[in-house]
Write an enzyme that holds these catalytic residues in place. Structure first.
Site, PDB file in Angstrom:
ATOM      1  CG  HIS A   1     -82.337 -15.438  37.861  1.00  0.00           C
ATOM      2  ND1 HIS A   1     -82.683 -14.331  37.114  1.00  0.00           N
ATOM      3  CD2 HIS A   1     -81.683 -14.953  38.947  1.00  0.00           C
ATOM      4  CE1 HIS A   1     -82.253 -13.234  37.716  1.00  0.00           C
ATOM      5  NE2 HIS A   1     -81.652 -13.573  38.844  1.00  0.00           N
TER       6      HIS A   1
ATOM      7  CG  ASP B   1     -81.271 -13.607  43.128  1.00  0.00           C
ATOM      8  OD1 ASP B   1     -81.090 -13.430  41.905  1.00  0.00           O
ATOM      9  OD2 ASP B   1     -81.856 -12.775  43.855  1.00  0.00           O
TER      10      ASP B   1
ATOM     11  CG  HIS C   1     -85.670 -11.842  40.122  1.00  0.00           C
ATOM     12  ND1 HIS C   1     -85.393 -12.828  41.053  1.00  0.00           N
ATOM     13  CD2 HIS C   1     -84.481 -11.269  39.827  1.00  0.00           C
ATOM     14  CE1 HIS C   1     -84.108 -12.834  41.321  1.00  0.00           C
ATOM     15  NE2 HIS C   1     -83.508 -11.903  40.581  1.00  0.00           N
TER      16      HIS C   1
ATOM     17  NE  ARG D   1     -78.818 -10.099  44.656  1.00  0.00           N
ATOM     18  CZ  ARG D   1     -78.632 -11.134  43.839  1.00  0.00           C
ATOM     19  NH1 ARG D   1     -79.111 -11.113  42.611  1.00  0.00           N
ATOM     20  NH2 ARG D   1     -77.963 -12.201  44.243  1.00  0.00           N
TER      21      ARG D   1
HETATM   22  C1  SIN Z   1     -80.954  -9.542  39.842  1.00  0.00           C
HETATM   23  O1  SIN Z   1     -81.204 -10.593  39.264  1.00  0.00           O
HETATM   24  O2  SIN Z   1     -80.667  -9.502  41.026  1.00  0.00           O
HETATM   25  C2  SIN Z   1     -81.052  -8.235  39.095  1.00  0.00           C
HETATM   26  C3  SIN Z   1     -82.439  -7.713  39.092  1.00  0.00           C
HETATM   27  C4  SIN Z   1     -82.516  -6.330  38.523  1.00  0.00           C
HETATM   28  O3  SIN Z   1     -81.486  -5.734  38.193  1.00  0.00           O
HETATM   29  O4  SIN Z   1     -83.634  -5.814  38.431  1.00  0.00           O
END
Ligand code: SIN
Length: 297
Positions: free
Chosen positions: A124, A126, A273, A288
């Site tokens: 995805h 974000d 990612h 995050r």
């Molecule tokens: C996310 O999608 O922000 C999580 C990525 C992760 O935990 O590595």
């Protein structure tokens, strides 16, 4: 021999632009296409002075050139994490996910043996369901499992570039619907997060132009994209299935092996990612900070 093999060389020829040498940071590429580890930066110290400086400029350039950058051994507080994000723009508030402590801009990333799920398990970008999806995300992992918990990143510039000219022409001018509803409703119930009345949805170009580099990137993802607008549903499904399979080619990817107190900073406008939840029953934990972006064009 693989069916992709060709007598005329690789399907995707990455041409790196000319890069000036860096003076205030070290930049070690993970692959020629995406990802670089940055050294010589103490983020806690960097954010203690909010005046523009050369190191900040070089970090911005390293992000534009490598799409996702990594910093190891950073011991920063939540306030310093937030302050680092603010150096790149206003902070984005997640429409659903729980936050850490008192600041809604500090999103909690956590999975342990009792978790029903982990963040970001599918490919995805974000919150692409927002009308103005985030420009980038800065993930700080404090606690790692003994092994595993890597994050994979893929270049959507490379995925776009590698399409045939006919496919590029077909996608030109198409828009897709991105919808948060099927993803977010009920997702964080185990953290005690109540559902909202509704979740964001937005129509975005299937191919967007990056506002900084001017390069084109594919902008559909398995997580949020529901369908391409203005074509029959079965055609949309087939095209999206092809694009997802194509963009998940490991050729366009790098894989980051976390260590405690490492940071990943990705540009959400030209990457996707996926986080690996291969470490159960161990714990992986961090926060995050997400930086606001602009409407894709
Ligand atoms: C996310 O999608 O922000 C999580 C990525 C992760 O935990 O590595």
């Amino acid at each position: 021999m693989s069916s992709l093999a060709s007598k005329s060389g690789p399907r995707y020829r990455h041409v790196a632009g000319d890069s000036e040498p860096y003076e205030t940071i070290g930049v070690e590429k993970l692959t020629p296409i995406i990802g670089a580890e940055i050294s010589g930066v103490d983020i806690g110290e960097l954010v203690s002075d909010s005046r523009p400086n050369r190191q900040m400029d070089e970090i911005q350039r390293a992000l534009a050139e490598n799409l996702v950058i990594f910093f190891r051994d950073q011991r920063i507080s939540s306030e310093q994490h937030l302050a680092f994000g603010r150096r790149f723009g206003e902070l984005h508030i997640h429409p659903a996910a729980p936050h850490e402590g008192g600041d809604p801009a500090l999103m909690r990333i956590y999975a342990d043996k009792d978790s029903p799920r982990a963040n970001g398990e599918g490919w995805h970008s974000d919150v692409s369901c927002d009308i103005e999806p985030p420009m980038g995300s800065i993930l700080y992992i404090r606690q790692c499992p003994p092994d595993g918990g890597d994050t994979l990143f893929a270049s959507m510039y490379a995925a776009y570039e590698a399409l045939s000219d006919r496919m590029k022409a077909y996608l030109e001018g198409l828009y897709a619907l991105h919808d948060g509803e099927p993803i977010y409703r009920g997702l964080y119930a185990n953290y005690g997060v109540a559902d909202r009345k509704d979740y964001p949805r937005a129509e975005h170009p299937v191919v967007r132009t990056h506002p900084v580099t001017g390069k084109k990137a594919l902008f559909v993802n398995r997580g949020f994209t529901r369908h391409i607008i203005g074509i029959p549903r079965d055609e949309s499904q087939a095209i999206l299935a092809y694009l997802y399979q194509h963009m998940e080619d490991p050729l366009y990817q790098c894989r980051f092996r976390w260590s405690e107190n490492a940071i990943a900073f990705w540009d959400n406008r030209c990457t996707q990612h996926r986080a690996m939840w291969d470490y159960w029953p161990h714990t992986r934990s961090g926060t995050r900070v997400t930086v606001k972006g602009e409407r894709p064009v």
